[in-house]
Scaffold this motif. Sequence first.
Motif, PDB file in Angstrom:
ATOM      1  N   ALA A   1      -8.043  66.787  49.753  1.00  0.00           N
ATOM      2  CA  ALA A   1      -9.352  67.443  49.684  1.00  0.00           C
ATOM      3  C   ALA A   1      -9.890  67.307  48.270  1.00  0.00           C
ATOM      4  O   ALA A   1      -9.130  67.107  47.315  1.00  0.00           O
ATOM      5  CB  ALA A   1      -9.226  68.920  50.071  1.00  0.00           C
ATOM      6  N   ASP A   2     -11.203  67.400  48.149  1.00  0.00           N
ATOM      7  CA  ASP A   2     -11.809  67.324  46.812  1.00  0.00           C
ATOM      8  C   ASP A   2     -11.938  68.699  46.175  1.00  0.00           C
ATOM      9  O   ASP A   2     -12.100  68.810  44.970  1.00  0.00           O
ATOM     10  CB  ASP A   2     -13.169  66.630  46.875  1.00  0.00           C
ATOM     11  N   HIS A   3     -11.869  69.744  46.980  1.00  0.00           N
ATOM     12  CA  HIS A   3     -11.896  71.120  46.471  1.00  0.00           C
ATOM     13  C   HIS A   3     -11.533  72.053  47.620  1.00  0.00           C
ATOM     14  O   HIS A   3     -11.520  71.658  48.786  1.00  0.00           O
ATOM     15  CB  HIS A   3     -13.268  71.499  45.896  1.00  0.00           C
ATOM     16  N   GLY A   4     -11.233  73.282  47.274  1.00  0.00           N
ATOM     17  CA  GLY A   4     -11.019  74.309  48.274  1.00  0.00           C
ATOM     18  C   GLY A   4     -12.181  75.284  48.270  1.00  0.00           C
ATOM     19  O   GLY A   4     -13.264  74.978  47.765  1.00  0.00           O
ATOM     20  N   ASP A   5     -11.959  76.452  48.841  1.00  0.00           N
ATOM     21  CA  ASP A   5     -12.973  77.510  48.868  1.00  0.00           C
ATOM     22  C   ASP A   5     -12.319  78.851  48.580  1.00  0.00           C
ATOM     23  O   ASP A   5     -11.180  79.091  48.973  1.00  0.00           O
ATOM     24  CB  ASP A   5     -13.637  77.606  50.247  1.00  0.00           C
ATOM     25  N   CYS A   6     -13.050  79.710  47.917  1.00  0.00           N
ATOM     26  CA  CYS A   6     -12.654  81.118  47.838  1.00  0.00           C
ATOM     27  C   CYS A   6     -13.094  81.811  49.114  1.00  0.00           C
ATOM     28  O   CYS A   6     -14.211  81.592  49.603  1.00  0.00           O
ATOM     29  CB  CYS A   6     -13.314  81.802  46.637  1.00  0.00           C
ATOM     30  N   TRP A   7     -12.230  82.644  49.641  1.00  0.00           N
ATOM     31  CA  TRP A   7     -12.528  83.456  50.827  1.00  0.00           C
ATOM     32  C   TRP A   7     -12.391  84.937  50.466  1.00  0.00           C
ATOM     33  O   TRP A   7     -11.623  85.667  51.048  1.00  0.00           O
ATOM     34  CB  TRP A   7     -11.601  83.091  51.971  1.00  0.00           C
ATOM     35  N   GLY A   8     -13.108  85.352  49.458  1.00  0.00           N
ATOM     36  CA  GLY A   8     -13.126  86.745  49.055  1.00  0.00           C
ATOM     37  C   GLY A   8     -12.188  87.096  47.925  1.00  0.00           C
ATOM     38  O   GLY A   8     -12.184  88.242  47.457  1.00  0.00           O
ATOM     39  N   GLU A   9     -11.355  86.144  47.461  1.00  0.00           N
ATOM     40  CA  GLU A   9     -10.470  86.427  46.336  1.00  0.00           C
ATOM     41  C   GLU A   9     -11.303  86.791  45.099  1.00  0.00           C
ATOM     42  O   GLU A   9     -12.230  86.072  44.726  1.00  0.00           O
ATOM     43  CB  GLU A   9      -9.584  85.204  46.023  1.00  0.00           C
ATOM     44  N   ASP A  10     -10.965  87.908  44.490  1.00  0.00           N
ATOM     45  CA  ASP A  10     -11.693  88.400  43.312  1.00  0.00           C
ATOM     46  C   ASP A  10     -13.187  88.563  43.596  1.00  0.00           C
ATOM     47  O   ASP A  10     -14.021  88.465  42.689  1.00  0.00           O
ATOM     48  CB  ASP A  10     -11.484  87.468  42.113  1.00  0.00           C
TER      49      ASP A  10
ATOM     50  N   LEU B   1     -15.067  86.554  45.282  1.00  0.00           N
ATOM     51  CA  LEU B   1     -15.772  85.274  45.207  1.00  0.00           C
ATOM     52  C   LEU B   1     -15.716  84.534  46.539  1.00  0.00           C
ATOM     53  O   LEU B   1     -14.748  84.668  47.304  1.00  0.00           O
ATOM     54  CB  LEU B   1     -15.156  84.403  44.111  1.00  0.00           C
ATOM     55  N   TRP B   2     -16.755  83.711  46.790  1.00  0.00           N
ATOM     56  CA  TRP B   2     -16.835  82.947  48.030  1.00  0.00           C
ATOM     57  C   TRP B   2     -17.292  81.522  47.752  1.00  0.00           C
ATOM     58  O   TRP B   2     -18.076  81.265  46.853  1.00  0.00           O
ATOM     59  CB  TRP B   2     -17.825  83.616  49.001  1.00  0.00           C
ATOM     60  N   GLU B   3     -16.747  80.592  48.536  1.00  0.00           N
ATOM     61  CA  GLU B   3     -17.100  79.180  48.531  1.00  0.00           C
ATOM     62  C   GLU B   3     -16.588  78.482  47.275  1.00  0.00           C
ATOM     63  O   GLU B   3     -15.542  78.867  46.751  1.00  0.00           O
ATOM     64  CB  GLU B   3     -18.627  79.022  48.750  1.00  0.00           C
ATOM     65  N   HIS B   4     -17.268  77.434  46.799  1.00  0.00           N
ATOM     66  CA  HIS B   4     -16.735  76.611  45.705  1.00  0.00           C
ATOM     67  C   HIS B   4     -17.806  76.386  44.639  1.00  0.00           C
ATOM     68  O   HIS B   4     -18.823  77.052  44.627  1.00  0.00           O
ATOM     69  CB  HIS B   4     -16.216  75.275  46.253  1.00  0.00           C
ATOM     70  N   GLY B   5     -17.515  75.460  43.705  1.00  0.00           N
ATOM     71  CA  GLY B   5     -18.412  75.260  42.571  1.00  0.00           C
ATOM     72  C   GLY B   5     -18.144  76.250  41.453  1.00  0.00           C
ATOM     73  O   GLY B   5     -18.961  76.410  40.543  1.00  0.00           O
ATOM     74  N   ILE B   6     -16.991  76.900  41.499  1.00  0.00           N
ATOM     75  CA  ILE B   6     -16.567  77.863  40.485  1.00  0.00           C
ATOM     76  C   ILE B   6     -15.114  77.568  40.127  1.00  0.00           C
ATOM     77  O   ILE B   6     -14.352  77.073  40.957  1.00  0.00           O
ATOM     78  CB  ILE B   6     -16.692  79.318  40.990  1.00  0.00           C
ATOM     79  N   SER B   7     -14.735  77.833  38.902  1.00  0.00           N
ATOM     80  CA  SER B   7     -13.370  77.534  38.451  1.00  0.00           C
ATOM     81  C   SER B   7     -12.447  78.690  38.815  1.00  0.00           C
ATOM     82  O   SER B   7     -12.312  79.658  38.068  1.00  0.00           O
ATOM     83  CB  SER B   7     -13.358  77.264  36.946  1.00  0.00           C
ATOM     84  N   HIS B   8     -11.823  78.562  39.975  1.00  0.00           N
ATOM     85  CA  HIS B   8     -10.886  79.562  40.479  1.00  0.00           C
ATOM     86  C   HIS B   8      -9.738  78.818  41.125  1.00  0.00           C
ATOM     87  O   HIS B   8      -9.912  77.739  41.697  1.00  0.00           O
ATOM     88  CB  HIS B   8     -11.592  80.454  41.504  1.00  0.00           C
ATOM     89  N   ASP B   9      -8.530  79.377  41.039  1.00  0.00           N
ATOM     90  CA  ASP B   9      -7.349  78.691  41.574  1.00  0.00           C
ATOM     91  C   ASP B   9      -7.522  78.299  43.035  1.00  0.00           C
ATOM     92  O   ASP B   9      -7.086  77.223  43.460  1.00  0.00           O
ATOM     93  CB  ASP B   9      -6.108  79.575  41.430  1.00  0.00           C
ATOM     94  N   LYS B  10      -8.134  79.149  43.840  1.00  0.00           N
ATOM     95  CA  LYS B  10      -8.283  78.866  45.262  1.00  0.00           C
ATOM     96  C   LYS B  10      -9.299  77.751  45.522  1.00  0.00           C
ATOM     97  O   LYS B  10      -9.232  77.079  46.546  1.00  0.00           O
ATOM     98  CB  LYS B  10      -8.673  80.131  46.033  1.00  0.00           C
TER      99      LYS B  10
END
Length: 238
Positions: free
Chosen positions: A205-214, A216-225
């Motif tokens: 995959a080229d990226h994942g998504d946040c599903w409510g962690e911290d 946050l939702w979706e991508h385009g942000i620097s988060h481990d998920k």
Amino acid sequence: MKAVGPLHRAMAPGNFTYSSHMAMFMGFTPGDALSRQTGVNPKFGKIFRMSHGGIAGKGKEHFLLDGRNIVDGFSRRGYQTLGTGAVGWFNPQTDTAANLIGDFQNFFYPGNTWSLRQQLAWLRDMLPGNHETPVFTFLNIGETHVPYYFEGAPWSSDDNPCVPFSDDNDAREARRRQVQALEWVDGELSGLLNAFADSTVVVCADHGDCWGEDGLWEHGISHDKVLEVPLLFRLGAS
């Protein structure tokens, strides 16, 4: 897909489609920084390395390429270069797509994010019938991208359970839909993967998504998920 090779938990080189693909087209595929295996950790050894891009690792690269990027590099080696991308960053009607698709000899953008069967049909038509011409093939799949929709899914493509800054998201539903989308994709890919059974293949995959962690939702942000992605690969002849 699991027949391609062992599954690795890797970190993507970017947090959204454009940045991650630009990095991968320079040989910086997703990796596990703790590994000392070529391909698993591109810092140790790259599957695709540009001869003038980045410092050589401790391991041996699998392909050493000259050119603007790996697509151009394979073209200079005499490969036919075919690409198809489903998400909007690959839309040839936009100027921003030029850096992603400009070096492919042939590229197909289907017009929406859930057109894997059209993409695979196009690839079948474009792949050479003989085995004398080497081929570099790139496929960006949209079904596992938000809104996690695939042909025949029992929910609407307009119903997105993962929207940035929304108060009406559903992590459990997002997970359920993405798993079903991935299972559907897996069933569709067998023919293409069989066609490259003796070749180098990278599935990631080229990226994942946040599903409510911290919060946050979706991508385009620097988060481990967002950076956490699956990686499978098999090295063929170089």
